[in-house]
Design a protein around this motif. Structure first.
Motif, short mmCIF file in Angstrom:
data_model
loop_
_atom_site.label_atom_id
_atom_site.label_comp_id
_atom_site.label_asym_id
_atom_site.label_seq_id
_atom_site.Cartn_x
_atom_site.Cartn_y
_atom_site.Cartn_z
N HIS A 14 -70.72 14.28 -22.63
CA HIS A 14 -70.38 15.68 -22.38
C HIS A 14 -70.98 16.57 -23.45
O HIS A 14 -71.00 16.23 -24.63
CB HIS A 14 -68.85 15.84 -22.36
N ASP A 15 -71.48 17.73 -23.05
CA ASP A 15 -72.05 18.71 -23.98
C ASP A 15 -70.93 19.63 -24.44
O ASP A 15 -70.52 20.54 -23.72
CB ASP A 15 -73.16 19.50 -23.30
N TYR A 16 -70.44 19.42 -25.65
CA TYR A 16 -69.33 20.20 -26.19
C TYR A 16 -69.78 21.50 -26.85
O TYR A 16 -69.04 22.09 -27.62
CB TYR A 16 -68.52 19.35 -27.18
N THR A 17 -71.00 21.98 -26.55
CA THR A 17 -71.45 23.27 -27.06
C THR A 17 -71.30 24.36 -26.01
O THR A 17 -71.69 25.50 -26.25
CB THR A 17 -72.92 23.22 -27.53
N LYS A 18 -70.78 24.02 -24.84
CA LYS A 18 -70.58 25.02 -23.79
C LYS A 18 -69.32 24.68 -23.00
O LYS A 18 -68.82 23.55 -23.04
CB LYS A 18 -71.79 25.05 -22.86
N GLY A 19 -68.80 25.69 -22.33
CA GLY A 19 -67.63 25.49 -21.50
C GLY A 19 -66.36 26.05 -22.11
O GLY A 19 -66.36 26.57 -23.23
N ALA A 20 -65.28 25.94 -21.35
CA ALA A 20 -63.96 26.40 -21.80
C ALA A 20 -63.09 25.18 -22.06
O ALA A 20 -63.14 24.21 -21.30
CB ALA A 20 -63.34 27.30 -20.75
N TYR A 21 -62.27 25.27 -23.11
CA TYR A 21 -61.45 24.13 -23.53
C TYR A 21 -60.03 24.57 -23.86
O TYR A 21 -59.82 25.59 -24.51
CB TYR A 21 -62.06 23.44 -24.75
N PHE A 22 -59.09 23.75 -23.44
CA PHE A 22 -57.70 23.86 -23.85
C PHE A 22 -57.55 22.88 -25.01
O PHE A 22 -57.80 21.70 -24.85
CB PHE A 22 -56.79 23.49 -22.68
N VAL A 23 -57.20 23.39 -26.19
CA VAL A 23 -57.07 22.53 -27.35
C VAL A 23 -55.65 22.58 -27.90
O VAL A 23 -54.97 23.61 -27.81
CB VAL A 23 -58.07 22.89 -28.49
N THR A 24 -55.22 21.46 -28.45
CA THR A 24 -53.94 21.36 -29.14
C THR A 24 -54.19 20.69 -30.48
O THR A 24 -54.79 19.61 -30.53
CB THR A 24 -52.93 20.54 -28.32
N HIS A 82 -51.61 25.71 -29.64
CA HIS A 82 -52.28 25.59 -28.34
C HIS A 82 -53.22 26.77 -28.20
O HIS A 82 -52.86 27.90 -28.56
CB HIS A 82 -51.29 25.68 -27.18
N ALA A 83 -54.40 26.55 -27.64
CA ALA A 83 -55.33 27.66 -27.45
C ALA A 83 -56.38 27.33 -26.40
O ALA A 83 -56.63 26.16 -26.09
CB ALA A 83 -56.02 27.99 -28.77
N ILE A 84 -57.00 28.38 -25.89
CA ILE A 84 -58.16 28.26 -25.01
C ILE A 84 -59.32 28.93 -25.71
O ILE A 84 -59.22 30.08 -26.16
CB ILE A 84 -57.91 28.92 -23.64
N GLU A 156 -58.19 17.85 -26.59
CA GLU A 156 -58.99 18.87 -25.90
C GLU A 156 -59.12 18.49 -24.44
O GLU A 156 -59.13 17.32 -24.09
CB GLU A 156 -60.35 19.01 -26.59
N ARG A 157 -59.16 19.50 -23.59
CA ARG A 157 -59.38 19.30 -22.17
C ARG A 157 -60.37 20.36 -21.71
O ARG A 157 -60.14 21.56 -21.92
CB ARG A 157 -58.08 19.43 -21.39
N ALA A 158 -61.45 19.91 -21.09
CA ALA A 158 -62.40 20.85 -20.50
C ALA A 158 -61.71 21.51 -19.30
O ALA A 158 -61.14 20.82 -18.46
CB ALA A 158 -63.67 20.13 -20.06
#
Length: 181
Positions: A14-24, A82-84, A156-158
């Motif tokens: 997975h390319d973790y330099t793009k996209g939206a993520y829900f992180v805890t 928690h954040a997006i 993290e969740r994409a």
């Protein structure tokens, strides 16, 4: 003492330099250090203390250090965050420079070397810089050098945009104080 194996929880391709993520991000070991929940049910809200204020300030400063990041919903809880976040890869490739939080790794003594650690501008680099800076500031505030603030990893969740997942996650983040134990 034998070395402990740490399971890698990131998707390998997975390319973790793009996209939206829900992180805890959780504190170590789930210490309630960011403040307290005031009220109950729908009136519940988080009251930040000085440590929580540092976390809030550093989180809001992320786009100053990583211009390709847009911050969305965020909730600091007594022992976790928690954040997006949304990463725009078009900005990452070629224009994101090192900041005071993240030193450059391209040249050492005039020779080129391969950087260790996460890819510049990736979600892991952003979270790593955030955790490092907040830990330094909290330790300075509390006069506790070298004390860990965060758990070693993060969740993290994409976020998939095609099934209204963003809205459900945003609601979960907003309602987190009322659902506190």
């Amino acid at each position: 003492m034998p070395l402990r194996y740490r399971k890698h929880i990131r998707l390998p391709d997975h390319d973790y330099t793009k996209g939206a993520y829900f992180v805890t991000l959780g504190t170590r070991p789930r210490m309630q250090v960011f403040g307290r929940i005031i009220g109950t049910d729908a009136s519940a809200r988080m009251e930040l203390n000085a440590v929580g204020g540092i976390v809030d300030d550093c989180w809001r400063a992320i786009p100053d250090h990583f211009p390709h990041v847009r911050l969305h919903e965020m909730q600091i809880m007594p022992d976790h965050v928690h954040a997006i976040l949304q990463l725009d890869h078009r900005i990452v490739h070629g224009t994101v420079q090192a900041t005071q939080w993240v030193a450059g790794t391209d040249a050492v003594g005039g020779s080129r070397r391969i950087a260790n650690g996460p890819r510049r501008g990736s979600l892991a680099a952003i979270i790593g810089a955030f955790k490092s800076e907040t830990t330094k500031r909290v330790n300075r505030l509390n006069d506790t050098p070298a004390r860990s603030l965060w758990q070693p990893n993060y969740y993290e969740r994409a976020i998939r945009e095609h099934n209204c997942e963003w809205g459900r996650i945003a609601q979960y983040i907003a309602e987190n104080p009322k659902n506190w134990r």
